[in-house]
Write an enzyme that holds these catalytic residues in place. Structure first.
Site, short mmCIF file in Angstrom:
data_model
loop_
_atom_site.label_atom_id
_atom_site.label_comp_id
_atom_site.label_asym_id
_atom_site.label_seq_id
_atom_site.Cartn_x
_atom_site.Cartn_y
_atom_site.Cartn_z
N LYS A 1 20.64 4.78 11.82
CA LYS A 1 21.10 5.86 10.93
C LYS A 1 19.92 6.44 10.17
CE LYS A 1 22.54 5.94 6.65
NZ LYS A 1 21.99 7.22 6.14
N GLU B 1 12.56 -3.75 4.12
CA GLU B 1 11.29 -3.18 3.64
C GLU B 1 11.66 -2.29 2.47
OE1 GLU B 1 8.67 -1.21 2.58
OE2 GLU B 1 8.48 -0.07 4.44
N CYS C 1 6.65 3.92 -0.39
CA CYS C 1 7.00 2.66 -1.04
C CYS C 1 5.75 1.87 -1.42
CB CYS C 1 7.91 1.85 -0.15
SG CYS C 1 7.36 1.79 1.55
N GLU D 1 9.69 1.97 -10.00
CA GLU D 1 9.17 2.80 -8.93
C GLU D 1 9.58 4.25 -9.20
OE1 GLU D 1 10.79 2.06 -5.00
OE2 GLU D 1 8.79 2.32 -4.16
#
Lengths: 265, 288, 478
Positions: C184, C258, C292, C389
Site C-alpha cells: 500500500k 522503519e 526519517c 520529529e
C-alpha cells in the site's frame, strides 16, 4: 503525584563546575522552564543555581519565567578568602541579577570557636545582598556533629539568613536526612520564638524520588505543613530532577520509564 | 562426621547487580521437587525487584558492551570452567527440579556446560560473520557491524531448568547485551545456584540478573519497562503472550517469540544471537 | 554578500510524466477499480488535482492477499532463484528506461525537487532491484543456513517521502527471497507506485506476485491485520509503528519497522568547516527535511558555534525554494497541507520555548505548500524541537563542550536511526561512531543510501534492516 510535583517545584537546578559554559547554563535554564518537553503541565523548578559569572546568562534566559536565579558567592565552596573579596563576590552576583545568594560560612572560624566572626560575616553578606534572599551553607559534612549543626543553624538564623542550607555539594557527606532534621527543628524553633518563617535547603546527594519524598515527610512532620513551599524548602540538586520526571512518568503511564525519555542537559 | 548430622540448608535469594538480595517485598514461595516434597523457599521477586534489576542491567551495559570480544569470550568460558567444577551439585538440583534420574540430569548439565563453551567462542566471531564491508556505488567506505541491543528481559523456559536457562541467557550476553532473567517459576533452584557460578566467574555485576518468582506477576512490568530494549518470551505463560507483546510495542521492543517446546538439547544456530543484535552501518568518504 | 543570481526557470516538462486522469489499483496482474472511495492526489507545489485514484476496501485487500497467496503457492514460492532473479533484473532495467517519466511524476505528486527525484530517488530504486535480483539464486550463501525459506505473503505499507524508492526497498528484497507482495503506497503519493505496477506488468511478472493497493490508513490497517499475511513491513511514523506492533501481538507474523528519528549531527571543533556546512545543509534540507534519518539536531562544539552558525546561515540563505519541476530548485514543496501545519506548529513551539529563530528570506511561491528553511539556535534538549520529529526543513542547533557530552546528548532520545560526525581526526570518528546508538552513522558525509548498505534503526526507530545481506533476514524464515 502531588509529592513529585511539589518536589519538582522546590528544586534548585544546579551546575557548579569549573567547566560551566554559557551553553551549559542556557540548556539548564531551558530545562528549568520546561522540565519535561513532552509534558507541559510539569511545574517549573524553583531556581537555577550557578556561579556568579554565569548569573547574567541565566538571568537572560529566565527573566519573566518565575524561575529564580541563585548564585553561590563568598569564595564558594571553601569560603577561604578575605572579607572584601567575599563581599565583592556577593555584590557582583546581585548586580548581575541574582535573586538569591548561597553563601558559605567560615567553617575554620566555626570549628575554632570563633562564632562571632561567623556571625559578623553572615551579617555583612546579608547586607551586601540587598533585596536578594540569602541562603547560608553550613557545610554540615565538615561540622561533624549534630550539636555543631544545630549551633551553626541558630547562628545563621540570628545573623539574618533567609535559608539555612546543608552543603556545597563538594564535600562528602553532603545532605543527609538526620542533619536536615536538625535544621528543620532549628527553623521550627525560630518560628516559635520570633514568628518568622525561615527556609531549609538540603543540597547534594539527594538523587532519587524516594529520597526526596522522605525529605518532604520530614518537612511536614518536623517543621510543619507551612514549610511545604518553594519559599521555605528547596532541594539543591542536579540529577534529582530527572529521577523525579521518570517517576512521574511511571505513575502516569503505568509502566517504568527510562533515561532516554528525560533530557540530558 | 556424625551419621546424624543436620544438613545446613541454603537460603535461595535473588541475584541483582552482582549481589544476592532478598526480595524487597520480603516474600518467598515454597519450591518442591517433582513429587511435591519441599526443597526450599525461593524469593518471590516483585515489580520493584524487576525495576532494580533493569537499573543494574542498564548500569552494566556500557562496560560489558564496551569490553573486548576476547574478554567476553574468556568470561563466558570461565563460566563453563566453574560450572564444570560443580557438576555434581547441579546434577542433583536438576534431577530434583525436573524429576529425572541423576544420570539424565548429568547429561543435561554437561550440555549446559558445553553450551557456554559454544557461545564463548562466538563472542569474537559474530562481527566477522554477521558484519560486512558494503561495496557502495560511490567514493565512500561503508561497513556494517552488529552491536548489542541493550537490556534484554528474558523469560526463561519453565521446564528446562538449567540447559534451557543457559541456552537463552548465553546468547544474550555473548554479544554484549545485559540480561534480566525471570527463572522457571516452579524449578528455580538450579538458576540461583547458577548465579553463584556467574558471580564467581569474572562476570561483572549486573550483566546477568536473576529473579525468581511468579512469571505472570513480573513479566508485564518488564515487557512495559521503557528501559528494556528486547524481550524473550520463551517461558511466558500462553495466556499472557499476546498481552506481553502488546506492552512491548509501547517502546518498540524487539520480541523473540520462540515457539513453545523448543528442544534445548538440539544443536543451536545463530538465531538467538541475531535476535538481540542491531546492525550499525558507518559511512565515510574516500579521497585524498 | 552578493545578490543571488536569478536563473531563468528551467522546468522539466510535466508532459514527460504521462499523467493520466485516473489510476487504478493493481491486483493479479491487472489494473482494476477498487471498491473504496476514490481519492484525488494533488500536486503540493501548486495545489492542483493531478489525478483520481481508486482505493482498496477491506474486501479488495482480502482479494489481493488471496491472489498473492495463490501466486506464492503455485508459482513464485517454487520458482528457482535463477528465474526469479531474471524477473527482478527486468524490473531494474525498465525503471532505468522510464526514469525520466518516473522522476517527473514523482516530483509532481510528492513535491520534491526534480534534481533529487532524477538523481537520487529513481536511480536508487533501480539499483535496489538490480542488487536484490542477484541475491535470488544465492540465498544459501547469505549466512542463514543452507536453504533459507521465504515467509509467504508480505503486506507492506510505505510513506510519502520517497514513494518510488520505498516501494523498491520493500518489493525488491521480498521478491528476491521468494515472497509475494501486497503493497500500500501512501495516500498522498500513490502515482509512481502504480507506474511501477505498469513496469511489473511489462516485465511479465506472474500475476499476483506483486499487488499494489492505494488507500489511506484504514486500508493499511486492513492489510497488516489480514489473517493470511505472513510478514508485515512498515515504514512511517513511530506512532503508527507502535500501533502495528501492538495490532500484530500474538499473531506470530514477522514484523519489521522503519520508523522516525531525531538524528544528531555532531560537529567537533576540528571539523572541515565548509564541507561540514554542506553536509549539515544536505542533512536537513534534502527532500524538504521529509527524511526519517534527517540530521535535524545539529550539535556544535561551543568553541566554534558562533562562527559555524554564521556560515551555515549564509549557505542556507542561498537555497532556492520553489517549483519542484524547476531544475534550479533546491527545496521543493511540503508534501501536504497537514504536514505543513505540523511543521508550523512545532516551529511556533520552538519560538515559544525560547529558541532563537532564523528563517531564510528566500521568496516562496504564492500557491502550493512551502516552508522557508529555518534554523533555530540556542536550542536545549528540553525543548520540543529537540525531542520531536519535525519532518520538515527546520534545524535545531545545540551546543556541547566535550566529546562525552556530545555523545550523551546525541543518544539522549528514544529514537536511534542515524547520526552524523564531523571531524578531521580519524580516531575520534571511529570512537564516536562506536558510541552512537543509531543504525546508520555518517562521518564527514550525510544522507547516503545504497542497496548494499543495511539501513534501519535502534530503539523506537524500529527494528529490522533494509539493504545488504542483513536486509534479507526480514523476508526469510530464519
Amino acid at each position: 503525584m502531588w509529592a513529585i510535583d511539589t518536589a519538582i517545584s522546590m528544586v534548585d537546578l544546579t551546575t557548579l563546575e569549573g567547566a560551566d559554559t554559557a551553553g551549559k547554563v542556557r540548556s539548564l535554564a531551558a530545562k528549568a522552564r520546561r522540565p519535561d518537553p513532552d509534558r507541559g503541565e510539569v511545574p517549573k523548578v524553583a531556581a537555577v543555581c550557578v556561579y556568579p559569572d554565569m548569573v547574567a546568562t541565566a538571568k537572560a534566559e529566565l527573566e519573566g519565567t518565575g524561575v529564580h536565579v541563585a548564585s553561590v558567592a563568598t569564595a564558594f565552596p571553601s569560603g577561604r578568602s578575605i572579607m572584601a573579596v567575599k563581599l565583592a563576590d556577593t555584590r557582583y552576583a546581585v548586580e548581575q541579577g541574582a535573586d538569591e545568594i548561597d553563601m558559605v560560612i567560615d567553617r575554620g572560624a566555626f570549628l575554632s570557636g570563633n562564632y562571632g566572626a561567623v556571625f559578623d560575616e553572615i551579617r555583612q553578606v546579608k547586607e551586601a545582598c540587598g533585596a536578594a534572599h540569602l541562603k547560608v551553607i553550613l557545610e554540615t559534612g565538615e561540622l561533624a556533629t549534630y550539636d555543631n549543626v544545630r549551633r551553626a543553624s541558630w547562628l545563621a538564623l540570628l545573623a539574618g539568613g533567609d535559608f539555612i542550607k546543608t552543603s556545597t555539594g563538594k564535600v562528602a557527606p553532603a545532605a543527609t536526612l538526620p542533619v536536615t532534621h536538625v535544621m528543620l527543628q532549628a527553623v521550627r524553633d525560630w518560628h516559635r520564638q520570633t514568628g518568622e518563617l525561615r527556609g531549609v535547603k538540603p543540597a547534594g546527594g539527594i538523587r532519587s524520588t524516594k529520597d526526596a519524598i522522605k525529605y518532604l515527610v520530614a518537612v511536614h512532620e518536623v517543621a510543619g505543613p507551612e514549610w511545604l513551599t518553594a519559599d521555605l524548602f528547596r532541594f539543591g540538586a542536579s540529577t534529582l530532577l530527572n529521577d523525579l520526571l521518570m517517576q512521574r512518568r511511571t505513575q502516569l503511564d503505568g509502566h517504568y520509564s527510562g533515561p532516554d525519555y528525560v533530557t540530558v542537559d | 562426621m556424625s551419621e546424624n548430622r543436620i544438613a545446613v540448608a541454603k537460603t535461595y535469594k535473588l541475584y541483582i547487580g552482582g549481589k544476592f538480595p532478598r526480595s524487597e517485598s520480603a516474600r518467598s514461595y515454597p519450591v518442591t521437587d517433582s513429587k511435591g516434597a519441599f526443597l526450599a523457599n525461593a524469593a518471590q521477586g516483585s515489580r520493584k525487584d524487576a525495576r532494580d534489576a533493569v537499573s543494574a542491567a542498564r548500569k552494566a551495559f556500557a562496560g560489558w558492551s564496551g569490553a573486548t570480544a576476547y574478554n567476553r569470550g574468556q568470561v563466558l568460558y570461565r563460566v563453563a570452567e566453574v560450572l564444570e567444577g560443580r557438576r555434581e551439585q547441579f546434577a542433583a538440583e536438576v534431577s530434583a527440579a525436573e524429576g529425572i534420574g541423576v544420570k539424565k540430569a548429568q547429561a543435561l548439565v554437561d550440555a549446559a556446560i558445553d553450551r557456554w563453551v559454544w557461545y564463548a567462542g562466538w563472542t569474537d566471531k559474530i562481527a566477522a560473520v554477521l558484519g560486512s564491508s558494503n561495496p557502495v556505488a560511490g567514493p565512500y567506505f561503508s561497513f556494517s557491524t552488529p552491536e548489542p541491543t541493550g537490556v534484554v528481559a528474558v523469560l526463561a523456559p519453565q521446564r528446562s531448568s538449567l540447559l534451557g536457562l543457559v541456552s537463552v541467557v548465553a546468547p544474550v550476553i555473548a554479544s554484549g547485551n545485559t540480561a534480566v532473567v525471570v527463572t522457571s517459576e516452579d524449578r528455580p533452584l538450579p538458576a540461583i545456584t547458577l548465579s553463584e557460578v556467574l558471580a564467581t566467574s569474572d562476570l561483572p555485576g549486573g550483566v546477568v540478573n536473576l529473579l525468581t518468582g511468579r512469571t505472570a506477576e513480573i513479566a508485564p512490568w518488564l515487557a512495559s519497562h521503557a528501559d528494556v530494549n528486547a524481550l524473550d518470551l520463551t517461558g511466558a505463560p500462553d495466556a499472557l503472550r499476546a498481552d506481553l507483546e502488546r506492552s512491548a510495542a509501547g517502546t518498540v521492543k524487539r520480541v523473540l517469540r520462540t515457539r513453545a517446546g523448543e528442544d534445548f538439547t538440539a544443536e543451536p544456530d545463530t538465531s538467538r544471537l541475531r535476535a538481540y543484535l542491531e546492525t550499525k552501518t558507518v559511512w565515510h568518504p574516500t579521497g585524498v | 554578500m552578493s545578490q543571488l543570481w536569478e536563473y531563468a526557470p528551467a522546468p522539466e516538462s510535466r508532459d514527460i510524466a504521462n499523467l493520466k486522469p485516473a489510476y487504478k489499483m493493481f491486483v493479479d496482474g491487472e489494473f482494476v477499480e477498487g471498491s473504496g472511495e476514490p481519492l484525488k492526489t494533488i500536486n503540493p507545489g501548486t495545489e492542483e488535482v493531478l489525478a483520481e485514484v481508486s482505493t482498496a476496501s477491506p474486501s479488495d485487500v482480502d482479494t489481493a492477499v488471496k491472489v498473492a497467496r495463490r501466486a506464492y503457492d503455485r508459482v513464485w514460492g517454487k520458482m528457482p532463484g535463477t528465474e526469479r532473479a531474471k524477473y527482478i533484473y527486468r524490473i531494474a532495467r525498465l525503471i532505468q528506461e522510464r526514469s525520466r517519466e518516473l522522476a517527473v511524476l514523482e516530483s509532481l505528486d510528492n513535491g520534491k525537487p526534480i534534481k533529487e527525484s532524477r538523481d537520487v530517488d529513481v536511480p536508487t530504486a533501480a539499483a535496489h532491484f538490480f542488487y536484490h535480483a542477484g541475491w535470488a539464486d544465492k540465498l544459501s550463501y547469505a549466512g542463514y543456513g543452507p536453504d533459507p525459506r521465504p515467509l509467504g505473503v508480505a503486506g507492506q505499507v510505505i510513506p510519502w517521502n520517497f514513494p518510488l524508492l520505498m516501494a523498491a526497498w520493500k518489493i525488491a528484497p521480498a521478491l528476491a527471497t521468494g515472497n509475494t507482495v501486497v503493497l500500500k503506497p501512501a495516500e498522498t503519493t500513490p502515482l509512481t507506485a502504480l507506474v511501477l505496477a505498469e513496469i511489473i506488468q511489462q516485465a511479465d511478472l506472474p500475476p499476483g506476485v506483486v499487488n499494489i493497493l492505494p488507500g489511506a490508513g484504514d486500508t493499511g490497517a486492513a492489510l497488516v491485520g489480514h489473517a493470511d499475511v505472513d510478514k508485515v513491513a512498515f515504514t512511517g511514523s513511530t506512532e503508527v509503528g507502535k500501533l502495528i506492533q501492538s495490532q500484530l501481538a500474538g499473531t506470530g507474523k514477522k514484523l519489521t519497522l522503519e520508523l522516525g528519528g531525531k538524528a544528531a549531527n555532531i560537529v567537533f571543533d576540528d571539523a572541515p568547516v565548509d564541507q561540514a556546512v554542506e553536509g549539515i545543509v544536505n542533512g536537513i534540507f534534502f527532500n524538504q527535511g521529509h527524511v526519517c534519518c534527517a540530521g535535524s539536531r545539529l550539535l556544535l562544539q561551543e568553541s566554534i558555534a558562533e562562527e559555524f552558525l554564521e556560515k551555515l546561515r549564509i549557505r542556507v540563505s542561498t537555497l532556492r525554494v520553489g517549483d519542484p519541476l524547476d531544475k534550479n530548485t533546491d527545496v521543493g514543496a511540503i508534501n501536504s497541507r497537514e504536514q505543513l501545519t505540523k511543521i508550523q506548529e512545532l516551529a511556533a513551539a520552538g519560538e515559544a520555548e525560547g529558541a532563537e529563530r532564523w528563517t531564510s528570506a528566500c521568496p516562496l511561491p504564492d500557491k502550493g505548500f512551502y516552508f522557508a528553511p529555518t534554523v533555530f539556535s540556542g536550542v536545549s534538549q528540553a525543548m520540543r524541537i529537540a525531542r520531536e520529529e519535525i519532518f520538515g526543513p527546520v534545524l535545531s542547533v545545540l551546543t556541547f563542550r566535550t566529546p562525552d557530552e556530545a555523545v550523551a546528548k546525541a543518544n539522549n532520545t528514544p529514537y536511534g536511526l542515524s547520526a552524523g560526525i564531523w571531524t578531521d581526526k580519524g580516531s575520534r570518528i571511529l570512537w564516536a561512531a562506536q558510541k552512537m546508538r543509531a543504525g546508520v552513522v555518517w562521518a564527514n558525509t550525510f544522507n547516503r543510501f545504497d542497496p548494499t548498505a543495511p539501513f534501519g534503526g535502534y530503539q523506537e526507530s524500529g527494528f529490522g534492516r533494509e539493504g545488504g545481506r542483513a536486509g534479507l533476514e526480514a523476508y526469510l524464515d530464519v
